[in-house]
Design a protein around this motif. Structure first.
Motif, PDB file in Angstrom:
ATOM      1  N   PRO A 173      57.015  96.610  56.931  1.00 62.66           N
ATOM      2  CA  PRO A 173      57.518  97.684  56.063  1.00 62.66           C
ATOM      3  C   PRO A 173      56.396  98.569  55.525  1.00 62.66           C
ATOM      4  N   ASP A 547      62.043  91.563  57.059  1.00 65.35           N
ATOM      5  CA  ASP A 547      62.712  92.784  56.588  1.00 65.35           C
ATOM      6  C   ASP A 547      62.963  93.759  57.731  1.00 65.35           C
ATOM      7  N   THR A 551      66.483  95.521  58.566  1.00 64.68           N
ATOM      8  CA  THR A 551      66.629  96.974  58.626  1.00 64.68           C
ATOM      9  C   THR A 551      67.268  97.404  59.938  1.00 64.68           C
ATOM     10  N   LYS A 554      71.083  96.945  60.398  1.00 71.91           N
ATOM     11  CA  LYS A 554      71.990  97.861  59.696  1.00 71.91           C
ATOM     12  C   LYS A 554      72.256  99.145  60.473  1.00 71.91           C
ATOM     13  N   ALA A 690      64.138 104.813  60.965  1.00 70.26           N
ATOM     14  CA  ALA A 690      64.685 103.773  60.094  1.00 70.26           C
ATOM     15  C   ALA A 690      63.585 102.851  59.581  1.00 70.26           C
ATOM     16  N   LEU A 691      62.514 102.698  60.361  1.00 70.77           N
ATOM     17  CA  LEU A 691      61.394 101.845  59.976  1.00 70.77           C
ATOM     18  C   LEU A 691      60.326 102.615  59.202  1.00 70.77           C
TER      19      LEU A 691
END
Length: 847
Positions: A173, A547, A551, A554, A690-691
């Motif tokens: 992240p 994480d 992520t 989703k 998204a990342l």
């Protein structure tokens, strides 16, 4: 005889210039390699010594298992040990260090520094609130979460200053931190182009270890206390899982490691230097053979007035020594320039090298001088010996001019035996698996020598095959063909220079293309997933935060995904690594063939195992075994399937729901995922967005993975092309040299041709076509040998890469052949011009 030899050198300056250049290039490559590697090694060594200058004794963990024998136990050093170390007699200070991977993005979002040297660490304030390892040049040290300090080189490259926000990534992240300080450091990784980010100690421990734990404890000795004395005191307080090492020993170990790493590069570059010298030997031998032939009457006269055979041979060797000495000295000077240039080139590619002086060692000087003189003398010895054997009367009547039939028969017989033995060695090695490297290497060397010896015999039929094409150029083409086969030994020596270079280039191109195809086949067959997400870096196996999987799960585009988690275990007393996957989706993401069972049985205490692991442990479907997990707890697992493993998918797989509770720290090695629309630029962009457009995270499809694996081979191939360009340059000089001396030798003949009506344009065309034919002859031999060696090496590679597939790069081989033709045309420009300018009457009267 000494004065005569030296006068001959001065009298034939133009003819010997090409020989000097050939030796000069080879020596320059050798000396340049030694200077470059010595300079880089010295710079890194001194940089590493600076890095350990503030460390007198270092305490580090030294075991991978704890007292109970649990696998994967990563021993850490705690605050209590740090406090005790600071109280050891003779210790001036003790600093706790913790570090891990930390990627830094510039303001455009691109990764700063080299992927393998992106590091994060802690600022440990000691006496006066300062950390002796780092000197702050701007701002202050980080004191709480959300604050970082950057090394000055990274700050400059990223255009960061105190007060800016910087995007970081430790385990996946994106983190946004505030830059509160800029510092300088002697860290060797930073000097080599990496980056270093400092956090406050509690934050660094949370990111890279556990609260209150360190990776290393560094001690500085008080005035008057030696490193050995301090180490003795530290040894008394060490727990079982730690060891103490002096700073001097750390620096020595680092220097030894650097030397080992540089030795591989040095060896590789010296191999290519050797190739250049090997090619240069042909030119030198060819040059002295023709020089001796042109001076036959002169040598015969010397014999007639009392010179012995030994004196004649010695005069030729004295000439060679003089030429070699001049070439060696100038080659050494050129090599020093090459070494400096290679260092600058390395810096320009982004691989920053620590500062340091250019190192010209006595070894480099001695080796360069010896190589230049010895190679030249050895190459000239045979022509000198042959000249001394010619009877004076026969020499004066030129009876010796043509090589005898008996000599050619002996040469062809020896060549056939060597070529046959070499080919047999290569073929035998190709069928011996991993044990075939040595016989194949020896066989290849013998085969090349055999083909070289046979080249005069091979030249006639191969050059004759070009006759139909040469007829299109009329009398010039016919004369060019006859000139090319008139002296097969000279033609062979000239063509062999190109042959050696093209053999290596073609062989490596065949191997690289075939390996790339094999890797493509492997990636296509082993993966059903559209993308694999992992943390970037030089090694590509850095732990990824869970994480990232959450992520990705989703996203609407994602239809199936599975993280891969690795955890050490003990099975029957041996360490085995378990791979955790999502048992419900893995069959949609991985493509392997099962010998028994399938992925359908994977779940709970059921596992699937690759065939090699199963064979090693004697397992089959239904077999059960006891496992000791990373946390020391034991379990019972059973085999639900045995699959065909490969370089990408192998090991013991079990469901993450079974493995995760036993992991001390839950991390993923990568995440595989399948999407609705398959691999596309739009899908990839959506995943990256998204990342957080994280520069440290790689989102790779099958082609990206294949290219990443094959990147090493591509890099090596490009280096090979660049290094072998030296051999090609030497080969060009050889062709020019041969043609120039051939024109000189045939002056009378060229004058007669002009006298009977062949114009200057025809003379130029004749010389150019002769050069073209000889060059193409060498090119055909080199490409043919390269394909054979590439095929044979592929048989060895296929044992470790079952998907290996032989690929013949026709387009590149055509380019190589065109390159050989271009070499021939380029090399003939000056000799053809010289031949056309000859005065016909003066040429006819020439002897």
């Amino acid at each position: 005889m000494l004065r005569t030899a030296l006068r001959n050198v001065l009298a034939h300056k133009a003819r010997l210039m090409m020989t000097v250049l050939a030796v000069l290039l080879g020596v320059a490559f050798v000396s340049g390699t030694l200077v470059f590697t010595d300079t880089i090694s010295s710079a890194y060594q001194k940089s590493s010594e600076k890095g350990f200058a503030g460390v007198d004794v270092a305490i580090k963990p030294h075991k991978s298992d704890d007292d109970s024998g649990n696998p994967g136990a990563a021993p850490r050093l705690n605050q209590r040990l740090l406090d005790q170390a600071g109280q050891v007699p003779g210790a001036a200070s003790a600093t706790g260090a913790v570090s891990g991977y930390t990627a830094v993005a510039d303001k455009q979002g691109d990764l700063l520094g080299n992927g393998f040297a992106n590091t994060g660490g802690n600022y440990y304030p000691g006496t006066g609130g300062k950390d002796p390892r780092y000197t702050l040049t701007d701002g202050r040290a980080p004191k709480s979460a959300g604050e970082v300090a950057l090394d000055s080189k990274t700050a400059d490259r990223g255009h960061y200053k105190v007060g800016d926000s910087v995007r970081l990534s430790v385990d996946g992240p994106v983190r946004k931190e505030k830059v509160v300080g800029v510092f300088t450091t002697d860290d060797g990784n930073v000097a080599a182009g990496g980056s270093l980010v400092l956090f406050d100690t509690p934050t660094a421990q949370r990111l890279f270890a556990k609260p209150g734990e360190f990776d290393e404890i560094d001690l500085r000795a008080a005035a008057g206390t030696s490193q050995a004395t301090l180490k003795s005191g530290v040894d008394k307080i060490l727990p079982k899982l730690a060891e103490a090492t002096t700073g001097q020993q750390l620096a020595d170990d680092q220097a030894a490691m650097i030397k080992t790493q540089m030795s591989g590069m040095q060896t590789g570059m010296l191999v290519f230097a050797g190739i250049s010298l090997f090619v240069g030997v042909f030119i030198i031998a060819n040059t002295f053979t023709m020089l001796v032939a042109q001076r036959t009457r002169e040598l015969a006269l010397m014999r007639a007035v009392g010179a012995s055979r030994r004196q004649v041979t010695r005069s030729v060797l004295i000439e060679a020594t003089a030429v070699g000495a001049v070439a060696a000295v100038t080659g050494l000077a050129a090599g020093i320039g090459i070494g400096a240039g290679l260092r600058s080139l390395l810096n320009s590619t982004g691989a920053t090298v620590p500062d340091g002086p250019l190192v010209v060692s006595p070894t480099a000087i001695a080796v360069s001088l010896v190589v230049g003189v010895v190679v030249t003398v050895l190459a000239a010895w045979l022509p000198g010996r042959r000249a001394a054997k010619i009877p004076p009367v026969a020499a004066m009547n030129s009876v010796h001019a043509a090589p005898t039939t008996r000599g050619l028969v002996v040469r062809n017989t020896i060549g056939a035996v060597l070529a046959g033995a070499g080919a047999a060695g290569v073929l035998a090695g190709s069928g011996m698996g991993s044990d075939g490297k040595l016989p194949m290497g020896l066989g290849a060397a013998v085969l090349v020598v055999g083909v070289f010896v046979l080249t005069p015999l091979l030249s006639r039929p191969l050059i004759a095959a070009a006759a139909p094409l040469l007829r299109a150029f009329g009398i010039s083409g016919k004369l060019a063909r006859q000139n090319a086969v008139r002296n097969p030994r000279r033609t062979a020596a000239t063509a062999s220079a190109l042959m050696v270079g093209l053999t290596l280039i073609t062989g490596m191109t065949v191997i690289a293309g075939s390996v790339q195809k094999g890797i493509d086949n492997l990636a296509t067959g082993a993966l059903k997933s559209d993308y694999v997400v992992s943390l970037g870096g030089f090694d590509g196996v850095r732990p990824l935060s869970p994480d990232v999987e959450q992520t990705l799960g989703k996203l609407d585009q994602v239809t199936a995904l599975s993280p891969l988690r690795n955890s050490a275990s003990r099975i029957d007393g041996d360490t085995e690594y378990l791979t955790g996957v999502n048992g419900k989706t893995i069959q949609k993401l991985v493509g392997v063939d099962f010998k028994e069972g399938s992925f359908a049985g994977l779940g709970g205490d059921k596992v699937v195992v690759d065939h090699k692991t199963a064979d090693r442990n004697g397992w089959k479907r239904g077999s059960a075994f006891t496992v000791t997990y990373e946390d020391g707890r034991k379990g019972r697992l059973s085999v639900a399937g045995v699959y065909e493993g490969n370089q990408m998918i192998r090991g013991i797989m079990l469901d993450n729901s079974t493995l995760t509770p036993h992991m001390r720290t839950v991390t993923d090695m990568q995440v595989m995922l399948k999407t609705k629309d398959g691999a596309s630029d739009a899908t990839k962009n959506a995943i990256e967005k998204a990342l957080g457009d994280n520069p440290a995270i790689q989102v790779q499809d099958k082609k990206d993975i294949s290219n990443g694996i094959a990147q090493f081979f591509t890099l090596m191939l490009n280096m090979l092309y660049g290094l072998l360009a030296m051999a090609v340059i030497v080969a060009v000089l050889g062709v020019i040299n041969t043609l120039a001396m051939s024109v000189f030798e045939r002056s009378q003949e060229i004058g007669m041709l002009r006298a009977i009506g062949l114009d200057r344009r025809g003379i130029k065309r004749m010389v150019r076509l002769e050069s073209l034919v000889i060059s193409l002859f060498g090119g055909v031999l080199g490409i043919g040998l390269g394909v054979f060696f590439g095929w044979a090496a592929g048989e060895l590679i296929s044992n470790g890469l079952p998907t290996y597939e032989l690929v013949l790069p026709w387009a590149r081989m055509t380019v190589f052949l065109v390159l050989a033709a271009f070499v021939g045309i380029l090399a003939a420009l000056w000799p053809a011009r010289r031949a056309a300018k000859l005065n016909m009457l003066a040429a006819i009267k020439a002897e």
